[in-house]
Design a protein around this motif. Structure first.
Motif, PDB file in Angstrom:
ATOM      1  N   TYR A  21      -9.271  -3.755  16.244  1.00 31.12           N
ATOM      2  CA  TYR A  21     -10.029  -4.989  16.012  1.00 31.12           C
ATOM      3  C   TYR A  21     -10.108  -5.339  14.530  1.00 31.12           C
ATOM      4  N   LEU A  22     -10.115  -4.345  13.666  1.00 29.47           N
ATOM      5  CA  LEU A  22     -10.091  -4.621  12.229  1.00 29.47           C
ATOM      6  C   LEU A  22      -8.786  -5.310  11.851  1.00 29.47           C
ATOM      7  N   TYR A  23      -7.695  -4.850  12.429  1.00 27.31           N
ATOM      8  CA  TYR A  23      -6.400  -5.483  12.164  1.00 27.31           C
ATOM      9  C   TYR A  23      -6.379  -6.918  12.693  1.00 27.31           C
ATOM     10  N   LYS A  24      -6.924  -7.126  13.883  1.00 30.05           N
ATOM     11  CA  LYS A  24      -6.983  -8.480  14.441  1.00 30.05           C
ATOM     12  C   LYS A  24      -7.804  -9.399  13.541  1.00 30.05           C
ATOM     13  N   PHE A  25      -8.911  -8.890  13.050  1.00 22.77           N
ATOM     14  CA  PHE A  25      -9.765  -9.687  12.175  1.00 22.77           C
ATOM     15  C   PHE A  25      -9.044 -10.057  10.886  1.00 22.77           C
ATOM     16  N   ASN A  30      -5.694 -14.861   7.627  1.00 26.05           N
ATOM     17  CA  ASN A  30      -4.418 -15.282   7.018  1.00 26.05           C
ATOM     18  C   ASN A  30      -3.911 -14.300   5.972  1.00 26.05           C
ATOM     19  N   ILE A  31      -4.289 -13.039   6.129  1.00 33.67           N
ATOM     20  CA  ILE A  31      -3.741 -11.977   5.290  1.00 33.67           C
ATOM     21  C   ILE A  31      -2.383 -11.597   5.857  1.00 33.67           C
ATOM     22  N   ASP A  32      -1.377 -11.465   4.997  1.00 36.11           N
ATOM     23  CA  ASP A  32      -0.036 -11.179   5.509  1.00 36.11           C
ATOM     24  C   ASP A  32      -0.001  -9.828   6.208  1.00 36.11           C
ATOM     25  N   GLU A  33       0.942  -9.687   7.117  1.00 37.54           N
ATOM     26  CA  GLU A  33       0.992  -8.536   8.021  1.00 37.54           C
ATOM     27  C   GLU A  33       1.064  -7.207   7.284  1.00 37.54           C
ATOM     28  N   THR A  34       1.886  -7.141   6.238  1.00 34.88           N
ATOM     29  CA  THR A  34       2.045  -5.885   5.504  1.00 34.88           C
ATOM     30  C   THR A  34       0.735  -5.447   4.862  1.00 34.88           C
ATOM     31  N   LYS A  35       0.072  -6.378   4.224  1.00 32.45           N
ATOM     32  CA  LYS A  35      -1.177  -6.044   3.548  1.00 32.45           C
ATOM     33  C   LYS A  35      -2.256  -5.649   4.553  1.00 32.45           C
ATOM     34  N   ALA A  36      -2.305  -6.357   5.690  1.00 27.45           N
ATOM     35  CA  ALA A  36      -3.280  -6.023   6.728  1.00 27.45           C
ATOM     36  C   ALA A  36      -3.058  -4.608   7.245  1.00 27.45           C
ATOM     37  N   LYS A  37      -1.804  -4.234   7.415  1.00 26.31           N
ATOM     38  CA  LYS A  37      -1.493  -2.881   7.893  1.00 26.31           C
ATOM     39  C   LYS A  37      -1.894  -1.830   6.866  1.00 26.31           C
ATOM     40  N   ILE A  38      -1.705  -2.144   5.589  1.00 27.14           N
ATOM     41  CA  ILE A  38      -2.081  -1.201   4.528  1.00 27.14           C
ATOM     42  C   ILE A  38      -3.594  -1.001   4.512  1.00 27.14           C
ATOM     43  N   VAL A  39      -4.341  -2.095   4.667  1.00 24.23           N
ATOM     44  CA  VAL A  39      -5.805  -2.004   4.675  1.00 24.23           C
ATOM     45  C   VAL A  39      -6.273  -1.160   5.860  1.00 24.23           C
ATOM     46  N   LEU A  41      -4.512   1.059   7.505  1.00 22.45           N
ATOM     47  CA  LEU A  41      -4.096   2.438   7.235  1.00 22.45           C
ATOM     48  C   LEU A  41      -5.064   3.104   6.269  1.00 22.45           C
ATOM     49  N   GLY A  42      -5.449   2.381   5.232  1.00 23.52           N
ATOM     50  CA  GLY A  42      -6.388   2.919   4.266  1.00 23.52           C
ATOM     51  C   GLY A  42      -7.720   3.255   4.902  1.00 23.52           C
ATOM     52  N   TYR A  43      -8.231   2.347   5.736  1.00 25.02           N
ATOM     53  CA  TYR A  43      -9.519   2.591   6.394  1.00 25.02           C
ATOM     54  C   TYR A  43      -9.462   3.828   7.281  1.00 25.02           C
ATOM     55  N   SER A  44      -8.412   3.933   8.074  1.00 29.85           N
ATOM     56  CA  SER A  44      -8.362   4.976   9.092  1.00 29.85           C
ATOM     57  C   SER A  44      -8.000   6.355   8.547  1.00 29.85           C
ATOM     58  N   LEU A  45      -7.303   6.408   7.401  1.00 27.83           N
ATOM     59  CA  LEU A  45      -6.816   7.700   6.906  1.00 27.83           C
ATOM     60  C   LEU A  45      -7.404   8.150   5.577  1.00 27.83           C
ATOM     61  N   VAL A  46      -7.873   7.228   4.743  1.00 27.61           N
ATOM     62  CA  VAL A  46      -8.300   7.644   3.404  1.00 27.61           C
ATOM     63  C   VAL A  46      -9.743   7.273   3.081  1.00 27.61           C
ATOM     64  N   THR A  47     -10.517   6.961   4.098  1.00 29.02           N
ATOM     65  CA  THR A  47     -11.953   6.798   3.901  1.00 29.02           C
ATOM     66  C   THR A  47     -12.671   7.820   4.775  1.00 29.02           C
ATOM     67  N   ILE A 260      -0.889   0.571  -2.141  1.00 20.68           N
ATOM     68  CA  ILE A 260      -0.117   1.674  -1.583  1.00 20.68           C
ATOM     69  C   ILE A 260      -0.334   2.959  -2.375  1.00 20.68           C
ATOM     70  N   CYS A 261      -0.279   2.863  -3.691  1.00 23.72           N
ATOM     71  CA  CYS A 261      -0.450   4.046  -4.542  1.00 23.72           C
ATOM     72  C   CYS A 261      -1.831   4.654  -4.388  1.00 23.72           C
ATOM     73  N   SER A 262      -2.851   3.810  -4.356  1.00 28.99           N
ATOM     74  CA  SER A 262      -4.210   4.324  -4.265  1.00 28.99           C
ATOM     75  C   SER A 262      -4.493   4.899  -2.887  1.00 28.99           C
ATOM     76  N   VAL A 263      -3.864   4.335  -1.848  1.00 27.12           N
ATOM     77  CA  VAL A 263      -3.978   4.917  -0.516  1.00 27.12           C
ATOM     78  C   VAL A 263      -3.433   6.336  -0.531  1.00 27.12           C
ATOM     79  N   PHE A 264      -2.310   6.526  -1.197  1.00 30.40           N
ATOM     80  CA  PHE A 264      -1.683   7.849  -1.270  1.00 30.40           C
ATOM     81  C   PHE A 264      -2.590   8.847  -1.980  1.00 30.40           C
TER      82      PHE A 264
END
Length: 304
Positions: A21-25, A30-39, A41-47, A260-264
């Motif tokens: 649902y976060l991705y759907k939101f 109107n956030i582009d697909e790549t950036k939405a996926k990174i966000v 990914l960041g939420y689910s793995l690095v928070t 991407i770097c900060s997610v890593f």
């Protein structure tokens, strides 16, 4: 029932649904697909969402419920269901009640004709909670926190509103930047959210006000609680329900490479903790340096 099964049902599964649902939101902003996926990914793995998806705590379930409540209101649909799950979130974790009020206010200014549906939806679980209190504690208004067994908890939880009193700046440092339980220490990726705030505000003012209110509230809450560290657990656990709203700001950061770097970097920290033991020493001021890294050196892929 096995604790691992309960953790999956009430922590891991809600996280999976919340990520969807976060991705759907984000896509609807109107956030582009790549950036939405990174966000996402960041939420689910690095928070803190990641480690709290592995343990039997209520925070990921509550995070899902309160975000879904907002999402339905954002979509201008299912207001009764929005109220219903808000009521459930409120009885799962009492600190969520002000957030329910924030969502109520959001609906009032976006579609006040449906505000009644939302309010009616909150009633069933409120009644269930009152009945539960009456059966268990003899009064509709009595709650479990009034019957703490441990003397220290009994004393501290009797102060203010169940241990919540005045804002303490030292506590604020503890839950934000300290190596003890600092949110940004464990997830430096979250610093990026501040660079997306301006663009988020320019495009979605009403949602910005709601998300900001939720974020500020949780920081004040964590800074006003008698035990800001939250015991023997990674990070400031009281801030976990705030994270789906807070990370949305990072979707408006312009430079994908920085994200991407900060997610890593954040992933390395979170993974180091989770691969050893997310239950950290309560009185160790720098558990990463003094506990996690030594354990990693001894067995980099083992949990003790």
């Amino acid at each position: 029932m096995n604790r691992q099964i309960l953790s999956f049902i009430f922590s891991a599964l809600p996280t999976i649904i919340l990520v969807f649902y976060l991705y759907k939101f984000l896509s609807q902003l109107n956030i582009d697909e790549t950036k939405a996926k990174i966000v996402v990914l960041g939420y689910s793995l690095v928070t803190l969402a990641f480690p709290f998806s592995l343990v039997f705590y209520p925070y990921q379930l509550v995070s899902l419920l309160i975000f879904l409540s907002f999402y339905f209101a954002f979509r201008r649909e299912k207001y009764f269901l929005s109220g219903l799950i808000s009521g459930l979130a409120g009885i799962c974790e009492y600190t969520i009640v002000p957030v329910v009020f924030f969502i109520f206010t959001y609906i009032f200014f976006t579609n006040r004709k449906k505000i009644g549906n939302f309010v009616i939806g909150t009633i069933p679980f409120i009644l269930v909670n009152l009945l539960y209190n009456k059966i268990c504690f003899g009064s509709f208004l009595s709650v479990g926190y009034s019957y703490e067994f441990t003397r220290q908890f009994n004393v501290e939880m009797s102060k203010g509103l169940f241990g919540i009193s005045r804002f303490n700046f030292s506590n604020f440092q503890t839950i934000t930047i300290s190596p003890y339980r600092g949110l940004f220490f464990y997830s430096p990726w979250l610093f990026l959210t501040f660079f997306g705030i301006r663009n988020f505000y320019k495009n979605f003012k009403q949602e910005f006000i709601l998300f900001s209110a939720i974020t500020v509230y949780f920081f004040i809450l964590g800074s006003s609680y008698w035990n800001p560290g939250g015991g023997k657990i990674i990070g400031p656990r009281f801030l976990v329900p705030m994270l789906p709203f807070f990370v949305a700001f990072s979707g408006f950061v312009k430079r994908k490479l920085i994200i991407i770097c900060s997610v890593f970097v954040s992933f390395l920290i979170i993974f180091s903790v989770v691969s050893t033991d997310i239950h950290l020493e309560e009185f160790e001021l720098n558990p990463i340096i003094n506990n996690v890294i030594p354990e990693q050196s001894a067995c980099p892929f083992c949990r003790t």
